[in-house]
Design an enzyme around this catalytic site. Structure first.
Site, PDB file in Angstrom:
ATOM      1  N   ASP A  13       0.817  -1.220   0.000  1.00  0.00           N
ATOM      2  CA  ASP A  13       0.000   0.000   0.000  1.00  0.00           C
ATOM      3  C   ASP A  13       0.850   1.269   0.000  1.00  0.00           C
ATOM      4  O   ASP A  13       0.481   2.268   0.603  1.00  0.00           O
ATOM      5  CB  ASP A  13      -0.959   0.028   1.208  1.00  0.00           C
ATOM      6  CG  ASP A  13      -1.735  -1.263   1.326  1.00  0.00           C
ATOM      7  OD1 ASP A  13      -2.288  -1.694   0.313  1.00  0.00           O
ATOM      8  OD2 ASP A  13      -1.758  -1.845   2.423  1.00  0.00           O
ATOM      9  N   LYS A  16       1.473   2.485  -4.929  1.00  0.00           N
ATOM     10  CA  LYS A  16       2.007   1.944  -6.180  1.00  0.00           C
ATOM     11  C   LYS A  16       1.160   2.335  -7.380  1.00  0.00           C
ATOM     12  O   LYS A  16       1.676   2.548  -8.469  1.00  0.00           O
ATOM     13  CB  LYS A  16       2.044   0.420  -6.065  1.00  0.00           C
ATOM     14  CG  LYS A  16       3.364  -0.185  -6.457  1.00  0.00           C
ATOM     15  CD  LYS A  16       3.339  -1.685  -6.255  1.00  0.00           C
ATOM     16  CE  LYS A  16       3.624  -2.068  -4.836  1.00  0.00           C
ATOM     17  NZ  LYS A  16       2.795  -3.132  -4.296  1.00  0.00           N
ATOM     18  N   GLY A  40      -4.279  -4.658  -4.602  1.00  0.00           N
ATOM     19  CA  GLY A  40      -5.317  -3.734  -5.053  1.00  0.00           C
ATOM     20  C   GLY A  40      -4.752  -2.352  -5.181  1.00  0.00           C
ATOM     21  O   GLY A  40      -4.007  -1.914  -4.320  1.00  0.00           O
ATOM     22  N   HIS A  41      -5.029  -1.701  -6.291  1.00  0.00           N
ATOM     23  CA  HIS A  41      -4.696  -0.291  -6.327  1.00  0.00           C
ATOM     24  C   HIS A  41      -5.653   0.481  -7.213  1.00  0.00           C
ATOM     25  O   HIS A  41      -6.378  -0.078  -8.020  1.00  0.00           O
ATOM     26  CB  HIS A  41      -3.227  -0.039  -6.658  1.00  0.00           C
ATOM     27  CG  HIS A  41      -2.741  -0.733  -7.866  1.00  0.00           C
ATOM     28  ND1 HIS A  41      -1.634  -1.542  -7.852  1.00  0.00           N
ATOM     29  CD2 HIS A  41      -3.205  -0.739  -9.114  1.00  0.00           C
ATOM     30  CE1 HIS A  41      -1.451  -2.018  -9.050  1.00  0.00           C
ATOM     31  NE2 HIS A  41      -2.380  -1.551  -9.833  1.00  0.00           N
ATOM     32  N   GLN A 223       2.019  -6.478  -3.200  1.00  0.00           N
ATOM     33  CA  GLN A 223       2.436  -6.525  -1.786  1.00  0.00           C
ATOM     34  C   GLN A 223       3.811  -5.839  -1.645  1.00  0.00           C
ATOM     35  O   GLN A 223       4.046  -4.879  -2.353  1.00  0.00           O
ATOM     36  CB  GLN A 223       2.434  -7.956  -1.229  1.00  0.00           C
ATOM     37  CG  GLN A 223       1.053  -8.562  -1.107  1.00  0.00           C
ATOM     38  CD  GLN A 223       0.576  -9.230  -2.395  1.00  0.00           C
ATOM     39  OE1 GLN A 223       1.307  -9.986  -2.997  1.00  0.00           O
ATOM     40  NE2 GLN A 223      -0.627  -8.971  -2.806  1.00  0.00           N
TER      41      GLN A 223
END
Ligand code: IMP
Length: 429
Positions: A13, A16, A40-41, A223
């Site tokens: 987190d 990115k 997730g982004h 990650q």
């Protein structure tokens, strides 16, 4: 032509999304090589906000996306994501997404095991995303995974499922959870086969051709190093190798093809899930960082734990991850704080360490040794050159470079794509 790999240098987190999007716009192909839909982004492109989890970011920029064999692929999650971005006008198909034929699949049994095991762990739960990532990787190394190419061989699928369910149903029964019927899983997979197989290919071959043609490849890590199954804060880690070296094995390319390795870090530290976090703040400053930084997980919505920048940890990530340049994000969150602390080492049972030891008990006992710096009163938000930064903010960044032993290559000063200070072009090699 130089390639670039980008990995997280903390616990994930790190922001990115924006940086990967910026890099993807300069690449021809974007490759995911590990993790799954636990990542997730958020990408903001024009007036659209895309929340991506499995799709390589480049597809949003009209680039070819590749999902490598090092990923664990949940077919339903992928198809849902494709359907979701379609409603936003983005068409994803075999023309812009290729998937390694040997990628292992996440089946419904995997999240079931993940959740049942976490529940059974009680207080010592890892805090996984519950998406079946760990159990799917376990099946891969135990040589019982169903891989994408298996969907083309329905006659052997049934036999493979027998072996898989023998293991998992025994476990589920032991955990007091519901077991799975082979027929349900088999029907599900057979229905998915025609939707997924058109994406399947030997991606290593495509990437080899790309190399020969001098195309630029971006390897997009998910990650972060401190969640790496070997180098992270084990057992509070994810189940894949998140270091850049895994881009070679996880996509089927030469280690020499990885190119420039960027490590991304926030100007402070956050973590979701359980596990050691020496610089965690439980006071108002911690709350302030969380509020200003909008620190809530993209995948699970969980509030992130916040703390001071841990240079000792990032230095370790730089070393084991092979990071040649740092991308520092969210500097603006620190604007106006009178005083900043940077962790330069740990005190563990009276002994001083310049690294986080491997043993979980030692990690849990680590108390940070801080260096205190003066804050800055001006704003760094939206700065696009060093000249726009307060002198004290530059000092903070320079001190980080010294301590983590890596130069800052990119500095991100707001969620906007163009609010970035580029020190050097990562694709220049
Ligand atoms: P898993 O990957 O779902 O098995 O979760 C293992 C650990 O990794 C948990 O602490 C998760 O919160 C963490 N994790 C997994 N994916 C991400 C991510 O994309 N960002 C931050 N933490 C993650």
């Amino acid at each position: 032509m130089a390639n670039v790999a980008i990995i997280g240098a903390q616990w994930g987190d790190e922001g990115k999304g924006k940086v990967v999007d910026w890099l993807a716009s300069r690449a021809d192909i974007v490759v995911r090589f590990q993790g799954g839909h636990n990542a997730g982004h958020t990408l903001v492109v024009g007036n659209q906000t895309y929340k991506l989890s499995l799709l390589p970011s480049g597809v949003v920029r009209g680039k070819l996306g590749v999902i490598g064999n090092g990923v664990v692929l949940d077919p339903n999650a992928l198809l849902e994501e494709i359907a979701r971005v379609k409603t936003q006008g983005l068409e994803v198909g075999p023309h812009n997404l290729r998937i390694a034929e040997n990628v292992p699949l996440i089946l419904p049994v995997h999240p079931a095991i993940d959740k049942a095991r976490e529940a059974a762990r009680g207080k010592s739960a890892i805090g996984t995303t519950g998406r079946g990532i760990g159990p799917a990787y376990e099946d891969k190394v135990a040589r019982r995974a169903i891989r994408l190419c298996d969907l083309a061989e329905p006659e052997t699928l049934s036999h493979k499922l027998d072996e898989l369910l023998l293991h998992h149903n025994t476990l589920l029964r032991g955990l007091g959870a519901e077991t799975f019927e082979k027929a349900t899983l088999l029907d599900g997979l057979l229905a998915l086969a025609p939707k997924l197989l058109p994406f399947a290919e030997a991606v290593w071959e495509r990437l080899d051709t790309a190399r020969q043609e001098g195309r630029r490849v971006l390897f997009e890590g998910a990650q972060a190093v401190m969640l790496d199954v070997d180098h992270g804060t084990y057992p509070y880690v994810t189940s894949s190798n998140t270091v850049a070296g895994n881009a070679a094995a996880g996509a089927g390319v030469s280690p020499h093809a990885i190119g420039t390795i960027l490590g991304i870090a926030k100007a402070y530290t956050t973590r979701v899930g359980a596990g050691p976090f020496p610089t965690e703040l439980f006071d108002d400053t911690g709350k302030l960082l969380g509020q200003r930084g909008h620190e809530f997980g993209t995948v699970t919505g969980r509030p992130r734990r916040c703390g001071w920048f841990d240079a000792c940890l990032v230095r370790q990530a730089v070393k084991v991850g092979g990071v040649g340049g740092l991308v520092l994000t969210k500097l603006d969150v620190l604007d106006g704080l009178p005083e900043l602390k940077i962790c330069t080492g740990y005190s563990i049972h009276g002994e001083t360490f310049r690294r986080l030891p491997a043993a979980a008990a030692a990690q849990a006992a680590a108390t940070p040794i801080y260096e205190t710096m003066e804050g800055w009163s001006g704003s760094t938000r939206g700065a696009r050159s060093w000249a726009e930064l307060p002198a004290q903010a530059i000092k903070y960044v320079r001190r980080i470079e010294e301590l983590v032993e890596a130069p800052v290559t990119l500095l991100s000063t707001s969620p906007e794509r163009d609010d970035t200070i580029t020190v050097s072009d990562p694709f220049a090699g």
